[in-house]
Design a protein around this motif. Sequence first.
Motif, mmCIF file in Angstrom:
data_model
loop_
_atom_site.group_PDB
_atom_site.id
_atom_site.type_symbol
_atom_site.label_atom_id
_atom_site.label_comp_id
_atom_site.label_asym_id
_atom_site.label_seq_id
_atom_site.Cartn_x
_atom_site.Cartn_y
_atom_site.Cartn_z
ATOM 1 N N MET A 193 0.844 -1.189 0.000
ATOM 2 C CA MET A 193 0.000 0.000 0.000
ATOM 3 C C MET A 193 0.877 1.236 0.000
ATOM 4 O O MET A 193 1.836 1.356 0.757
ATOM 5 C CB MET A 193 -0.902 0.008 1.237
ATOM 6 C CG MET A 193 -1.785 1.242 1.337
ATOM 7 S SD MET A 193 -2.714 1.259 2.881
ATOM 8 C CE MET A 193 -3.769 -0.181 2.635
ATOM 9 N N ASN A 194 0.559 2.194 -0.848
ATOM 10 C CA ASN A 194 1.296 3.432 -0.919
ATOM 11 C C ASN A 194 0.762 4.395 0.137
ATOM 12 O O ASN A 194 -0.330 4.930 0.014
ATOM 13 C CB ASN A 194 1.163 4.053 -2.308
ATOM 14 C CG ASN A 194 1.952 5.335 -2.441
ATOM 15 O OD1 ASN A 194 2.851 5.607 -1.636
ATOM 16 N ND2 ASN A 194 1.626 6.110 -3.456
ATOM 17 N N LEU A 195 1.563 4.621 1.186
ATOM 18 C CA LEU A 195 1.112 5.453 2.284
ATOM 19 C C LEU A 195 1.444 6.922 2.085
ATOM 20 O O LEU A 195 0.948 7.773 2.811
ATOM 21 C CB LEU A 195 1.747 4.969 3.596
ATOM 22 C CG LEU A 195 1.356 3.559 4.046
ATOM 23 C CD1 LEU A 195 2.133 3.178 5.293
ATOM 24 C CD2 LEU A 195 -0.132 3.468 4.287
ATOM 25 N N GLY A 196 2.318 7.240 1.113
ATOM 26 C CA GLY A 196 2.716 8.618 0.929
ATOM 27 C C GLY A 196 3.782 9.007 1.940
ATOM 28 O O GLY A 196 4.368 8.175 2.631
ATOM 29 N N LEU A 197 4.030 10.294 2.055
ATOM 30 C CA LEU A 197 5.044 10.786 2.973
ATOM 31 C C LEU A 197 4.456 10.924 4.377
ATOM 32 O O LEU A 197 3.325 11.372 4.537
ATOM 33 C CB LEU A 197 5.572 12.139 2.500
ATOM 34 C CG LEU A 197 6.301 12.128 1.157
ATOM 35 C CD1 LEU A 197 6.669 13.556 0.753
ATOM 36 C CD2 LEU A 197 7.555 11.257 1.231
ATOM 37 N N SER A 217 5.605 5.612 15.923
ATOM 38 C CA SER A 217 4.836 5.152 14.764
ATOM 39 C C SER A 217 4.522 6.351 13.888
ATOM 40 O O SER A 217 4.266 7.462 14.368
ATOM 41 C CB SER A 217 3.538 4.473 15.215
ATOM 42 O OG SER A 217 3.807 3.295 15.927
ATOM 43 N N GLN A 218 4.515 6.137 12.572
ATOM 44 C CA GLN A 218 4.356 7.244 11.632
ATOM 45 C C GLN A 218 2.883 7.517 11.321
ATOM 46 O O GLN A 218 2.063 6.594 11.254
ATOM 47 C CB GLN A 218 5.115 6.949 10.350
ATOM 48 C CG GLN A 218 6.620 6.836 10.545
ATOM 49 C CD GLN A 218 7.217 8.123 11.082
ATOM 50 O OE1 GLN A 218 7.314 9.115 10.371
ATOM 51 N NE2 GLN A 218 7.603 8.120 12.358
ATOM 52 N N VAL A 219 2.600 8.800 11.133
ATOM 53 C CA VAL A 219 1.241 9.262 10.839
ATOM 54 C C VAL A 219 1.183 9.695 9.389
ATOM 55 O O VAL A 219 2.085 10.406 8.906
ATOM 56 C CB VAL A 219 0.848 10.435 11.764
ATOM 57 C CG1 VAL A 219 -0.550 10.923 11.440
ATOM 58 C CG2 VAL A 219 0.944 10.007 13.225
ATOM 59 N N TYR A 220 0.101 9.298 8.692
ATOM 60 C CA TYR A 220 -0.030 9.585 7.278
ATOM 61 C C TYR A 220 -1.393 10.210 6.970
ATOM 62 O O TYR A 220 -2.349 10.059 7.746
ATOM 63 C CB TYR A 220 0.111 8.303 6.444
ATOM 64 C CG TYR A 220 1.446 7.607 6.585
ATOM 65 C CD1 TYR A 220 2.490 7.877 5.699
ATOM 66 C CD2 TYR A 220 1.655 6.673 7.602
ATOM 67 C CE1 TYR A 220 3.716 7.232 5.826
ATOM 68 C CE2 TYR A 220 2.875 6.025 7.731
ATOM 69 C CZ TYR A 220 3.895 6.313 6.845
ATOM 70 O OH TYR A 220 5.119 5.673 6.972
ATOM 71 N N GLU A 221 -1.456 10.884 5.847
ATOM 72 C CA GLU A 221 -2.750 11.341 5.331
ATOM 73 C C GLU A 221 -3.590 10.116 4.971
ATOM 74 O O GLU A 221 -3.085 9.143 4.408
ATOM 75 C CB GLU A 221 -2.558 12.182 4.064
ATOM 76 C CG GLU A 221 -1.907 13.527 4.291
ATOM 77 C CD GLU A 221 -2.925 14.630 4.400
ATOM 78 O OE1 GLU A 221 -4.122 14.308 4.538
ATOM 79 O OE2 GLU A 221 -2.527 15.802 4.368
ATOM 80 N N ALA A 222 -4.856 10.146 5.289
ATOM 81 C CA ALA A 222 -5.749 9.077 4.836
ATOM 82 C C ALA A 222 -5.980 9.239 3.339
ATOM 83 O O ALA A 222 -6.219 10.345 2.849
ATOM 84 C CB ALA A 222 -7.070 9.141 5.585
ATOM 85 N N ASN A 223 -5.896 8.161 2.604
ATOM 86 C CA ASN A 223 -6.121 8.223 1.159
ATOM 87 C C ASN A 223 -7.508 7.677 0.820
ATOM 88 O O ASN A 223 -8.272 7.266 1.693
ATOM 89 C CB ASN A 223 -5.026 7.462 0.397
ATOM 90 C CG ASN A 223 -4.886 6.018 0.874
ATOM 91 O OD1 ASN A 223 -5.877 5.379 1.226
ATOM 92 N ND2 ASN A 223 -3.663 5.515 0.900
#
Length: 576
Positions: free
Chosen positions: A1-5, A146-152
């Motif tokens: 899954m591409n989580l982005g930056l 743990s890393q936080v990402y934009e929801a896609n």
Amino acid sequence: MNLGLPLGSVIQGSLTGGLEVRLHPDVSVEDMRVGKFLVVQGMRSRFFCMLTDVSLGMANDRITASPPSWEDSFLREVLAGSGTYGMINLAPMLMFTPESQEPDFSSNGKSPNSFVPSSTGLASFQPQTSTTMELLPVKTIPSHFSQVYEANEEDFRKVFGWEDDPQRKNFSIGKPLDMDVPICIDLNRFVERSNGIFGKSGTGKSFLTRLILAGVIRKNAAVNLIFDMHSEYGWEAVAEGKNVNTVKGLKQLFPGQVEVYTLDPDSTKRRGVRDAKELYLSYEQIDVQDLNLCNRDLGLSEVALDNANILSTELGKSWIIKLLSMSNEEIEMFCEEKRGHKGSIMALQRKLFRLNSLKYICGSSSQNYIQNIVQSLEAGKNVVIEFGSQSNMLSYMLVTNMITRRIHEHYVKKADKFLQSKNPLDRPTPLMITIEEAHRFLDPGVVQSTIFGTIARELRKYFVTLLVVDQRPSGIDNEIMSQIGTRITALLNDEKDIDAIFTGVSGAGGLRSVLAKLDSKQQALILGHAVPMPVVVRTRPYDSTFYTEIGDIAWEEKSDEEVFTAAELAKADLGF
């Protein structure tokens, strides 16, 4: 899954208090908005979270003692991300832990689901086989850093589904604040329990209600009985906003599925409503229970209601007609024989004379109009009852109570028959009853004795639920508010009203700040039974685009002059 930056790292938190996240240096705190939907990728699980607060942090208190000047952009850039940084608070709402459907320990003897280094130097979970996805309540929290990402878009689809899902009756109610992806509510779950639409005056409650009702009708999730106090749902109404135009009513969108009954035929004709049916009620249909709900509007005391019970018992169904025709001497004789109170009965008589001024009340009628409504509902028709010029609170409470009590009795009999026969053909179609000014019906002082309190407490026992629309949720009994399944809430300012919205909701601390920061138009917080997690949405516009999306294209917007004419007629009907 591409989580982005990644946007930031979890630095501390708790299950009850939420997560604190430090933003990475290249992420602007100004891009973080309350109500935003983010995901946290833990070592094993993925957490879906709502942003509940934004703050600024510092690595050293001396920075505030001697802050850089505004002109010193170089020093500010040096401090940004190290000495100064942005902080956000997240409330975890859902989580899932991928599980391999077919474990394969071939080749190197290790599980194909492995942890590999990411660009941030932290391990990330990358499933190598097909996985199952089950959203679960949050019962733990992610580990430090743990890393936080934009929801896609994929995240939103997993959580809220899609409108064309053949397995569910999903309906798109809006979109996230910063993305162009539909947020769906499950209408099957929505109609299982009583629900509420709340917001202060001017926040678009009527348009939200019309939107929800259109979705329920479109998806055939339930049959609706709508008490339309201000003539806003059945036929066209004046739209809110700067551009003066009108919006379609449910009868125009679904001409074959909606029937309009009117208490004021003259008003209905002037507004151009087609195929509206007249509705009259007789004195013989008014019970003491109906008057009990209207006692404040009629000015009836407890003693007067007690004497009304005596009159009803002794004189039968036509007790009001007989009372209104009695002379003082006849009242005195009645009191001597039946131990009534003369003064109270005479006061009751004077106050019931107000009913003579109501257009829809008749002495007696050979036609049972309430039975006609029941037959329409039985045929799968959605019924809108318009009040026209009879939109005073006395009429609204009297008519709504009279009709609802009798329809509820009918559904109780149908439900009992279904439970006895177990025949699917006997199963009643779910009925959703929409009422405005709901706090008048569900006030703590009267809720125990009204049919609406009974329906709310029964949940879906007899296949009847409520859709309550109100700007004062604090006026609704706490027990009833705790039974409200799904709450769609626009902006509220009063602290008591905000507290009432979260009655019976766990972990409401963060959501309070989200609700208080909503825009005054076209934004709402949705939480409860019909959505997997609380979410803030930009509500779907109720306009020509919406008409087209639900399959209706025969609509031409009226000119401003025509709209103003319709508005003037409406004002005349309401006595303004």
